[in-house]
Motif scaffolding. Structure first.
Motif, PDB file in Angstrom:
ATOM      1  N   SER A 297      -7.489 -10.470  -2.113  1.00 31.04           N
ATOM      2  CA  SER A 297      -6.377 -10.384  -3.056  1.00 31.04           C
ATOM      3  C   SER A 297      -5.230 -11.232  -2.512  1.00 31.04           C
ATOM      4  CB  SER A 297      -5.932  -8.925  -3.204  1.00 31.04           C
ATOM      5  OG  SER A 297      -5.274  -8.498  -2.019  1.00 31.04           O
ATOM      6  N   PRO A 298      -4.240 -11.550  -3.343  1.00 31.58           N
ATOM      7  CA  PRO A 298      -3.087 -12.302  -2.826  1.00 31.58           C
ATOM      8  C   PRO A 298      -2.397 -11.572  -1.670  1.00 31.58           C
ATOM      9  CG  PRO A 298      -3.089 -12.363  -5.208  1.00 31.58           C
ATOM     10  CD  PRO A 298      -4.180 -11.409  -4.806  1.00 31.58           C
ATOM     11  N   ALA A 299      -2.359 -10.239  -1.725  1.00 35.60           N
ATOM     12  CA  ALA A 299      -1.725  -9.478  -0.642  1.00 35.60           C
ATOM     13  C   ALA A 299      -2.521  -9.586   0.645  1.00 35.60           C
ATOM     14  CB  ALA A 299      -1.578  -8.011  -1.061  1.00 35.60           C
ATOM     15  N   GLN A 300      -3.840  -9.513   0.553  1.00 33.09           N
ATOM     16  CA  GLN A 300      -4.672  -9.674   1.740  1.00 33.09           C
ATOM     17  C   GLN A 300      -4.535 -11.078   2.304  1.00 33.09           C
ATOM     18  OE1 GLN A 300      -8.300  -8.583  -0.202  1.00 33.09           O
ATOM     19  NE2 GLN A 300      -8.398  -6.597   0.832  1.00 33.09           N
ATOM     20  N   ALA A 301      -4.492 -12.065   1.431  1.00 33.69           N
ATOM     21  CA  ALA A 301      -4.322 -13.449   1.873  1.00 33.69           C
ATOM     22  C   ALA A 301      -2.988 -13.617   2.590  1.00 33.69           C
ATOM     23  CB  ALA A 301      -4.423 -14.402   0.688  1.00 33.69           C
TER      24      ALA A 301
ATOM     25  N   THR B  89       3.019  -9.838 -10.765  1.00 37.37           N
ATOM     26  CA  THR B  89       4.467  -9.674 -10.704  1.00 37.37           C
ATOM     27  C   THR B  89       4.838  -9.298  -9.274  1.00 37.37           C
ATOM     28  OG1 THR B  89       4.428  -7.303 -11.182  1.00 37.37           O
ATOM     29  CG2 THR B  89       4.506  -8.814 -13.087  1.00 37.37           C
ATOM     30  N   ASP B  90       6.115  -9.366  -8.959  1.00 42.50           N
ATOM     31  CA  ASP B  90       6.561  -8.999  -7.614  1.00 42.50           C
ATOM     32  C   ASP B  90       6.226  -7.545  -7.306  1.00 42.50           C
ATOM     33  OD1 ASP B  90       7.497 -11.536  -7.141  1.00 42.50           O
ATOM     34  OD2 ASP B  90       9.586 -11.054  -7.621  1.00 42.50           O
ATOM     35  N   GLU B  91       6.358  -6.674  -8.305  1.00 41.87           N
ATOM     36  CA  GLU B  91       6.052  -5.254  -8.094  1.00 41.87           C
ATOM     37  C   GLU B  91       4.566  -5.031  -7.827  1.00 41.87           C
ATOM     38  OE1 GLU B  91       7.551  -3.110 -11.443  1.00 41.87           O
ATOM     39  OE2 GLU B  91       9.633  -3.305 -10.804  1.00 41.87           O
ATOM     40  N   GLU B  92       3.718  -5.723  -8.579  1.00 43.90           N
ATOM     41  CA  GLU B  92       2.275  -5.598  -8.363  1.00 43.90           C
ATOM     42  C   GLU B  92       1.891  -6.096  -6.968  1.00 43.90           C
ATOM     43  OE1 GLU B  92       0.494  -6.215 -12.872  1.00 43.90           O
ATOM     44  OE2 GLU B  92       0.988  -7.985 -11.669  1.00 43.90           O
ATOM     45  N   PHE B  93       2.476  -7.227  -6.577  1.00 41.42           N
ATOM     46  CA  PHE B  93       2.194  -7.752  -5.248  1.00 41.42           C
ATOM     47  C   PHE B  93       2.675  -6.779  -4.174  1.00 41.42           C
ATOM     48  CE2 PHE B  93       3.290 -10.065  -1.416  1.00 41.42           C
ATOM     49  CZ  PHE B  93       2.090 -10.705  -1.135  1.00 41.42           C
ATOM     50  N   ALA B  94       3.869  -6.235  -4.348  1.00 43.40           N
ATOM     51  CA  ALA B  94       4.413  -5.289  -3.368  1.00 43.40           C
ATOM     52  C   ALA B  94       3.507  -4.072  -3.234  1.00 43.40           C
ATOM     53  CB  ALA B  94       5.829  -4.872  -3.760  1.00 43.40           C
ATOM     54  N   ASP B  95       3.018  -3.546  -4.358  1.00 42.82           N
ATOM     55  CA  ASP B  95       2.096  -2.401  -4.310  1.00 42.82           C
ATOM     56  C   ASP B  95       0.817  -2.758  -3.562  1.00 42.82           C
ATOM     57  OD1 ASP B  95       3.911  -0.879  -5.728  1.00 42.82           O
ATOM     58  OD2 ASP B  95       2.879  -1.121  -7.658  1.00 42.82           O
TER      59      ASP B  95
ATOM     60  N   PHE C 171       0.429  -5.186  -1.359  1.00 46.86           N
ATOM     61  CA  PHE C 171       0.724  -5.456   0.043  1.00 46.86           C
ATOM     62  C   PHE C 171       0.917  -4.147   0.805  1.00 46.86           C
ATOM     63  CE2 PHE C 171       3.305  -7.063   3.643  1.00 46.86           C
ATOM     64  CZ  PHE C 171       2.412  -8.008   4.108  1.00 46.86           C
ATOM     65  N   TYR C 172       1.516  -3.160   0.155  1.00 50.76           N
ATOM     66  CA  TYR C 172       1.672  -1.844   0.776  1.00 50.76           C
ATOM     67  C   TYR C 172       0.297  -1.252   1.099  1.00 50.76           C
ATOM     68  CZ  TYR C 172       2.966   3.028   1.456  1.00 50.76           C
ATOM     69  OH  TYR C 172       3.123   4.277   1.984  1.00 50.76           O
ATOM     70  N   GLU C 173      -0.669  -1.427   0.202  1.00 52.71           N
ATOM     71  CA  GLU C 173      -2.028  -0.936   0.447  1.00 52.71           C
ATOM     72  C   GLU C 173      -2.675  -1.666   1.623  1.00 52.71           C
ATOM     73  OE1 GLU C 173      -3.603   1.705  -0.888  1.00 52.71           O
ATOM     74  OE2 GLU C 173      -1.685   2.093  -1.880  1.00 52.71           O
ATOM     75  N   VAL C 174      -2.404  -2.960   1.746  1.00 50.38           N
ATOM     76  CA  VAL C 174      -2.924  -3.720   2.885  1.00 50.38           C
ATOM     77  C   VAL C 174      -2.323  -3.174   4.174  1.00 50.38           C
ATOM     78  CG1 VAL C 174      -2.952  -5.980   4.019  1.00 50.38           C
ATOM     79  CG2 VAL C 174      -3.407  -5.808   1.574  1.00 50.38           C
ATOM     80  N   LEU C 175      -1.012  -2.914   4.155  1.00 49.97           N
ATOM     81  CA  LEU C 175      -0.361  -2.375   5.348  1.00 49.97           C
ATOM     82  C   LEU C 175      -0.919  -0.998   5.705  1.00 49.97           C
ATOM     83  CD1 LEU C 175       3.379  -3.367   4.824  1.00 49.97           C
ATOM     84  CD2 LEU C 175       1.624  -4.534   6.167  1.00 49.97           C
ATOM     85  N   LYS C 176      -1.160  -0.203   4.679  1.00 51.02           N
ATOM     86  CA  LYS C 176      -1.729   1.128   4.905  1.00 51.02           C
ATOM     87  C   LYS C 176      -3.081   1.029   5.596  1.00 51.02           C
ATOM     88  CE  LYS C 176      -2.828   4.133   1.386  1.00 51.02           C
ATOM     89  NZ  LYS C 176      -2.498   4.979   0.235  1.00 51.02           N
ATOM     90  N   ASP C 177      -3.837   0.022   5.228  1.00 53.31           N
ATOM     91  CA  ASP C 177      -5.176  -0.179   5.807  1.00 53.31           C
ATOM     92  C   ASP C 177      -5.108  -0.794   7.189  1.00 53.31           C
ATOM     93  OD1 ASP C 177      -8.092  -0.299   5.680  1.00 53.31           O
ATOM     94  OD2 ASP C 177      -7.832  -2.458   5.425  1.00 53.31           O
ATOM     95  N   ARG C 178      -4.213  -1.773   7.387  1.00 55.97           N
ATOM     96  CA  ARG C 178      -4.189  -2.557   8.627  1.00 55.97           C
ATOM     97  C   ARG C 178      -3.316  -1.953   9.727  1.00 55.97           C
ATOM     98  NH1 ARG C 178      -8.487  -5.660   8.773  1.00 55.97           N
ATOM     99  NH2 ARG C 178      -8.888  -6.395   6.690  1.00 55.97           N
ATOM    100  N   CYS C 179      -2.292  -1.217   9.344  1.00 55.86           N
ATOM    101  CA  CYS C 179      -1.371  -0.687  10.365  1.00 55.86           C
ATOM    102  C   CYS C 179      -1.798   0.695  10.710  1.00 55.86           C
ATOM    103  CB  CYS C 179       0.058  -0.672   9.857  1.00 55.86           C
ATOM    104  SG  CYS C 179       0.693  -2.318   9.449  1.00 55.86           S
TER     105      CYS C 179
END
Length: 89
Positions: free
Chosen positions: A33-37, A73-79, A81-89
């Motif tokens: 996804s763009p957030a994972q990238a 949208t910025d909100e969709e990307f932020a959501d 990216f938050y999921e990526v952080l939840k997984d990676r951190c």
């Protein structure tokens, strides 16, 4: 006696060339996804900063989102990216 190594080398070369001239595999959907990238494109220091902000969970210290290019949208990307952080951190 020298014919065997030459024949093996010729056969190996022919096999490699046949593989190189084959058609490219069809590209499908992106695997990230763009957030994972954005996560993978960021540096080690940036990742630590994202995780520190995520772990702090402090509204006074929000997570700074990386720049991204997508049709989200910025909100969709932020959501996402938050999921990526939840997984990676």
């Amino acid at each position: 006696m020298k014919r065997a190594p030459v024949a093996v080398a010729a056969l190996t070369l022919a096999t490699l060339l046949a593989g190189c001239t084959g058609e490219e595999p069809a590209t499908g959907e992106p695997t990230r996804s763009p957030a994972q990238a954005a996560w993978y494109e960021s540096g080690e220091r940036e990742r630590r900063e994202y995780c520190a902000a995520y772990d702090a969970n402090d509204p006074q210290r929000p997570i700074s989102l990386p720049a991204h290019q997508s049709d989200q949208t910025d909100e969709e990307f932020a959501d996402d990216f938050y999921e990526v952080l939840k997984d990676r951190c």
